[in-house]
Scaffold this motif. Structure first.
Motif, short mmCIF file in Angstrom:
data_model
loop_
_atom_site.label_atom_id
_atom_site.label_comp_id
_atom_site.label_asym_id
_atom_site.label_seq_id
_atom_site.Cartn_x
_atom_site.Cartn_y
_atom_site.Cartn_z
N LYS A 102 17.35 69.28 -46.48
CA LYS A 102 16.95 69.84 -45.61
C LYS A 102 15.41 70.44 -46.53
O LYS A 102 14.61 70.35 -46.61
N LYS A 144 14.05 69.19 -48.95
CA LYS A 144 12.95 67.57 -48.35
C LYS A 144 11.94 68.30 -48.33
O LYS A 144 10.68 68.00 -48.35
N ASP A 171 10.29 63.71 -48.82
CA ASP A 171 11.86 62.73 -48.25
C ASP A 171 11.99 62.02 -49.78
O ASP A 171 13.76 62.12 -49.57
N ASN A 172 11.59 62.01 -50.73
CA ASN A 172 12.12 61.53 -52.31
C ASN A 172 12.50 62.91 -52.96
O ASN A 172 11.79 62.21 -54.28
N TRP A 173 13.13 63.92 -52.69
CA TRP A 173 13.01 65.48 -53.38
C TRP A 173 14.26 65.09 -54.42
O TRP A 173 13.76 65.65 -55.55
#
Length: 174
Positions: free
Chosen positions: A25, A28, A33-35
Motif C-alpha cells: 500500500k 502504491k 497503481d503500477n508501482w
C-alpha cells in the motif's frame, strides 16, 4: 525463569516478511497503481523484500544443541529465559500480554534499533504514527532474547560470531 534486572537483547532485522500488505500500500501511494512496474520504485522494492535474518544457528548454539563439532548436546552455553519472534504488535502482545504481565513483570526498552530506512519511508508514505508503525511492523528488531546480566557480553559476542547484529535494548522490570 524471568525476573527483574535481566537483559533484553534485540536482534536486528528488516521487515521479516510481516506487514507486507501495508508495504505494498505504501509503495502504491508513493509510486502509483503500477508501482511494481515503475523503474523508480525498484530500489525500494528490493529494500522492502530483503530476506529475513536467520537466527536458528545462533539460538541453537547458545542453547547448547549444536557444538563447534556439530555434535548434539543438552547443556546450554548461555541460559536464555525468553526468545520472542517480533512482528507487528509483538512487543505489546507476545512480550507484554503473553509473557510479562501474567508474571507481574514489565520491560523497559531503552535502546531499540532504528527502523530500517525503507520502513521509515513506508511509514511516512502511509502517514503512520510511531504506535501504528510498531503495531504493523517490528521496527527493525527481528527477535529479542532475555538473558541474565552477567551473560550479555557472552551472548553479544556469540551473535557477532554468527554475523548477527545484536545489542542490549532493555531490561525486565517489575
Amino acid at each position: 525463569t524471568l525476573k527483574p534486572g535481566q537483559a533484553i537483547i534485540a536482534l536486528r532485522d528488516d521487515f521479516r516478511s510481516n506487514g507486507i500488505s501495508s508495504v505494498r500500500k505504501a509503495l502504491k501511494i508513493h509510486y502509483g497503481d503500477n508501482w511494481f512496474n515503475n523503474p523508480d520504485a525498484l530500489d525500494d522494492i528490493i529494500s522492502a523484500s530483503t530476506p529475513s535474518v536467520q537466527y536458528d544457528r545462533l539460538l541453537n548454539y547458545a542453547h547448547g544443541w549444536i557444538t563447534d563439532n556439530n555434535e548434539v548436546s543438552i547443556n546450554p552455553l548461555i541460559p536464555m529465559h525468553l526468545i520472542v519472534h517480533l512482528s507487528g504488535g509483538a512487543f505489546e502482545s507476545k512480550l507484554g500480554s503473553d509473557m510479562l504481565r501474567p508474571q507481574g513483570l514489565s520491560a523497559e526498552l531503552f535502546d531499540l534499533f532504528t527502523p530500517p530506512e525503507i520502513m521509515l519511508k513506508c511509514a511516512g508514505w502511509r502517514g503512520l504514527s510511531d504506535e501504528e508503525c510498531y503495531s504493523t511492523w517490528n521496527g527493525g528488531q527481528g527477535a529479542i532474547v532475555v538473558v541474565d546480566q552477567e551473560d550479555t557480553k557472552k551472548f553479544l559476542d556469540l551473535a557477532t560470531k554468527f554475523g548477527i547484529e545484536a545489542k542490549v535494548a532493555g531490561r525486565i522490570t517489575e
